[in-house]
Design a protein around this motif. Structure first.
Motif, mmCIF file in Angstrom:
data_model
loop_
_atom_site.group_PDB
_atom_site.id
_atom_site.type_symbol
_atom_site.label_atom_id
_atom_site.label_comp_id
_atom_site.label_asym_id
_atom_site.label_seq_id
_atom_site.Cartn_x
_atom_site.Cartn_y
_atom_site.Cartn_z
ATOM 1 N N ARG A 134 -5.289 10.071 -16.112
ATOM 2 C CA ARG A 134 -3.882 9.703 -16.357
ATOM 3 C C ARG A 134 -3.690 8.109 -15.687
ATOM 4 O O ARG A 134 -2.525 7.746 -15.455
ATOM 5 N N THR A 135 -4.592 7.525 -15.657
ATOM 6 C CA THR A 135 -4.411 6.101 -15.058
ATOM 7 C C THR A 135 -5.244 5.187 -16.022
ATOM 8 O O THR A 135 -6.248 5.730 -16.956
ATOM 9 N N ILE A 161 -13.980 11.898 -7.176
ATOM 10 C CA ILE A 161 -14.257 10.638 -7.765
ATOM 11 C C ILE A 161 -13.835 9.456 -6.660
ATOM 12 O O ILE A 161 -14.741 8.623 -6.428
ATOM 13 N N LEU A 200 -13.811 9.280 -15.100
ATOM 14 C CA LEU A 200 -12.515 8.286 -14.774
ATOM 15 C C LEU A 200 -11.260 9.344 -14.696
ATOM 16 O O LEU A 200 -11.379 10.571 -14.804
ATOM 17 N N LEU A 201 -10.195 8.634 -13.851
ATOM 18 C CA LEU A 201 -9.100 9.408 -13.697
ATOM 19 C C LEU A 201 -8.238 9.387 -14.874
ATOM 20 O O LEU A 201 -7.824 8.345 -15.510
ATOM 21 N N ARG A 207 -6.836 -7.269 -6.516
ATOM 22 C CA ARG A 207 -7.266 -6.101 -7.107
ATOM 23 C C ARG A 207 -7.296 -6.343 -8.494
ATOM 24 O O ARG A 207 -8.307 -6.279 -9.241
ATOM 25 N N ARG A 261 3.709 9.831 -9.680
ATOM 26 C CA ARG A 261 3.016 9.942 -10.952
ATOM 27 C C ARG A 261 2.439 11.583 -11.148
ATOM 28 O O ARG A 261 2.558 12.119 -11.949
ATOM 29 N N GLU A 312 0.847 -1.187 -0.180
ATOM 30 C CA GLU A 312 0.179 -0.244 0.170
ATOM 31 C C GLU A 312 0.871 1.186 0.089
ATOM 32 O O GLU A 312 0.582 2.176 -0.692
ATOM 33 N N VAL A 318 -15.867 6.795 -4.795
ATOM 34 C CA VAL A 318 -15.817 5.348 -4.826
ATOM 35 C C VAL A 318 -15.574 4.733 -3.455
ATOM 36 O O VAL A 318 -15.164 3.590 -3.384
ATOM 37 N N ILE A 325 -8.857 -0.191 -3.592
ATOM 38 C CA ILE A 325 -7.912 0.452 -2.951
ATOM 39 C C ILE A 325 -8.346 1.244 -1.495
ATOM 40 O O ILE A 325 -7.670 0.904 -0.435
ATOM 41 N N GLU A 361 -6.415 0.167 -13.808
ATOM 42 C CA GLU A 361 -6.349 1.122 -12.588
ATOM 43 C C GLU A 361 -7.431 1.617 -12.314
ATOM 44 O O GLU A 361 -7.935 1.976 -10.821
ATOM 45 N N LEU A 388 -9.644 1.120 -8.413
ATOM 46 C CA LEU A 388 -9.791 2.216 -7.532
ATOM 47 C C LEU A 388 -10.639 1.930 -6.364
ATOM 48 O O LEU A 388 -10.222 2.322 -4.955
ATOM 49 N N PRO A 389 -11.960 1.570 -6.165
ATOM 50 C CA PRO A 389 -12.720 1.183 -5.117
ATOM 51 C C PRO A 389 -11.944 0.242 -4.268
ATOM 52 O O PRO A 389 -12.233 0.259 -3.058
#
Lengths: 412, 217
Positions: B82-83, A322, B79-80, B103, A24, A14, A326, B94, B87, B91-92
């Motif tokens: 740059r991913t 976002i 959506l992100l 994942r 990034r 993590e 989520v 994570i 990925e 996300l959820p």
């Protein structure tokens, strides 16, 4: 059930993920990230190089002073700071011999001095005539550059030889090689056997090269006609023994010169410890002062980080929305932005350390000042930049974490 | 003066339903959706999710509910940028501490469900609008929530893509997910089993289509 090992692997995983995310984000705005780091880079580099150079200067002073100054003391007849005194003790060769026998003492040299006119051919020059023993060179850490210094043989034979300073050479001999020449002091003629290396002026402006040194026995017999000595120069074995040596010498002199217990000293012993201490204090003050100025630039760098992080939070409001939609919690967002600012300041710190080392190396090359690079100062700078990253990152990160998800999602 | 975005609403949505919410803009349907989606709390009144009142709940618990029980799909995909697709879908997971290997597996599965095999490493800019919305749906279902909320999911899509996307929702509903879709297109609304129409912050009418469970009541 996850085993402990799995849990640990998960957490390491993590942390790496959070790090990659922040790297990034920083990579996306390379120039901006670099400019933000510049404040920290300059701050850390100046802290590192200033510490290195201050410590180097301290080392240099230590080498120049402690070697002799920290170990030397002068014995003067009379009370401290008063002119002609009738009750002052008269120092003699016997005192020199007695002091030489003391355990802490390494070397002793008698000193006699008097301003004198010296003559070579038709030229005259007024200079400082000093009588001493061959230990004079060691005690002063000052050696002849040409010819030789007189030896014990010259002292015991009361030879008429002398060693002269560069200023005397210039003013009396001009371009002539003085070695082997004869000069006249009073009615006595002396042969020049050596020239001392150039020392220059003292801090108080006295020309140290304006000197003629002869054996003290010769000084006593040919110049003053008595066996008295003006002062005694003592070198102890190590700086730590200076105080013990001083009190030993004091007791010895009181005994030898028959000063009774209720009488005050009729001589004084001067050390350079005070001067050395003062110089170190000044060096320390300079170090702290320069360090503080450098730290200010670190703080300014930190404010730069805070500024750019606030911009970044603003720009990435929708991303934050976002993430919240989520399921990101406030702490998740807080940590993400905090890690970003810490990474920013730590990378800046590392570059700053490298730059600081380079700068101090270059400064050493140019000025000849030594620079002392220590792991501690590098760690200090690194830790400090991490702190700056946390301190100035908390506010923007908190701001990000407190965003309302609905409004954040609506942002452009 | 207080303005009520919603007033006098009393509604029950059963699990496994497919509800369309319609109404002119400013009618309160987005506010309703935000409350249902745990992005907002009602200033007064009660909202029960799975029988639990969410009026007094902390922000952190709301975040956990969004993470585990609800999947969002937005008009502009969200959506992100740059991913990669993979990925984005991860996300959820994570935020519920799924190990990275798991994942990746779950995200690939979800992308496969929405028909995006082989697009895992594409960035959003490399995908069409319909594909981006599929990624968003994959992200919405990856934590296996019971409810999918879609706010104008086809608003930025052409009619062909719209029907493709709506078929995905239909299929998810068949597999037991509760679907709530805000839309102003009748073509979209008709995929639902029931339609709720909002006007001026109140429910104007409820129409039951097909074999809605509420229809039988």
């Amino acid at each position: 059930m996850a085993t402990e090992m799995e849990i640990i692997i998960h957490y390491v995983d993590e942390y790496i993920r959070v790090l990659i995310v922040s790297l990034r984000a920083l990579k996306t705005n390379k120039i901006r990230s670099f400019l933000t780091m510049l404040g920290i880079i300059i701050g850390v580099a100046s802290v590192i190089s200033l510490i290195a150079l201050t410590q180097g200067a301290e080392l240099m002073i230590k080498k120049q002073i402690t070697s002799l100054g920290g170990k030397s003391l002068y014995i003067n007849p009379g009370k401290w700071g008063i002119g002609i005194q009738n009750d002052a003790i008269r120092l003699t060769d016997k005192d020199v011999d007695e002091i030489q026998k003391l355990p802490y003492v390494e070397t002793v040299a008698p000193i006699l001095d008097m301003p004198k006119q010296i003559i070579w051919k038709n030229n005259g020059w007024f200079t400082s005539l000093v009588g001493s023993s061959p230990d004079f060179v060691q005690l002063n850490d000052w050696y002849p550059s040409r010819g030789v210094f007189f030896n014990q043989e010259d002292v015991s034979s009361i030879n008429n030889v002398c060693v002269i300073g560069e200023t005397v050479v210039e003013n009396l001999f001009g371009n002539t090689d003085p070695i082997g020449e004869s000069i006249r002091i009073g009615k006595t003629s002396f042969r020049v056997i050596g020239v001392m290396s150039k020392l220059g002026q003292t801090t108080s402006g006295r020309d140290q090269d304006d000197i003629v040194v002869i054996p003290y026995t010769t000084f006593q017999k040919r110049i003053i006609g008595s066996n008295s000595i003006d002062k005694i120069f003592v070198l102890v074995k190590s700086p730590e023994q200076l105080q013990s040596a001083k009190s030993e010498i004091r007791l010895l002199l009181r005994r030898v010169h028959g000063i009774s217990t209720n009488e005050k000293d009729t001589f004084y012993i001067k050390t350079q410890v005070g001067i050395v201490k003062t110089i170190f204090t000044i060096a320390n003050i300079m170090g702290v002062l320069l360090g503080s100025i450098a730290s200010i630039s670190l703080v300014v760098g930190g404010i730069g980080i805070m500024n750019i992080m606030l911009v970044s939070v603003k720009e990435r409001t929708r991303e934050i929305g976002i993430r919240m939609a989520v399921g990101a919690k406030e702490t998740d967002i807080l940590i993400q932005f905090l890690v970003e600012s810490v990474v920013l300041s730590l990378i800046g710190g590392l570059i700053g350390i490298a730059l600081g080392i380079t700068v101090s190396r270059i400064a050493t090359q140019i000025t000849g000042w030594p620079s002392v690079l220590s792991i501690q100062s590098a760690l200090l700078a690194f830790g400090f930049s991490a702190l700056v990253g946390i301190f100035f990152g908390v506010y923007p990160a908190r701001k990000a974490s407190k965003l309302n998800p609905i409004e954040a999602l609506r942002a452009e | 003066m207080e303005v009520h975005a919603l007033k006098g609403i009393s509604i029950e949505i059963q699990s496994g339903e497919f509800v369309s919410i319609m109404g002119p803009s400013g009618s309160g349907k987005s506010t309703f959706m935000n409350i249902l989606g745990c992005l907002d709390r009602p200033s007064c009144g009660q909202y029960f999710l799975d029988g639990i009142s969410l009026s007094q709940i902390t922000n952190e618990e709301l975040a956990n509910i969004r993470n585990s029980k609800i999947g969002f799909v937005f008009q502009n995909f969200n959506l992100l940028v740059r991913t990669t697709a993979l990925e984005n879908v991860e996300l959820p997971m994570i935020y519920n501490n799924t190990p990275s290997r798991q994942r990746s597996i779950s995200a690939r599965e979800a992308l496969s469900i929405v028909g995006l095999d082989g697009r895992e490493n594409h960035y959003p800019s490399q995908l069409s609008g319909g594909q981006q919305q599929r990624v968003a749906i994959a992200r919405a279902i990856v934590n296996n929530p019971s409810i999918i909320m879609a706010d104008e999911p086809t608003g930025n899509l052409d009619s062909k893509t719209t029907s493709e996307i709506m078929k995905i929702f239909e299929s998810l509903n068949k597999h037991g997910k509760t679907i709530i879709v805000i839309t102003h297109e009748n073509d979209v609304a008709k995929y639902a089993k029931s339609i709720i129409v909002f006007k001026d912050g109140s429910i104007q009418e409820e129409n039951y289509l097909k074999n809605s469970r509420r229809n039988g009541n």
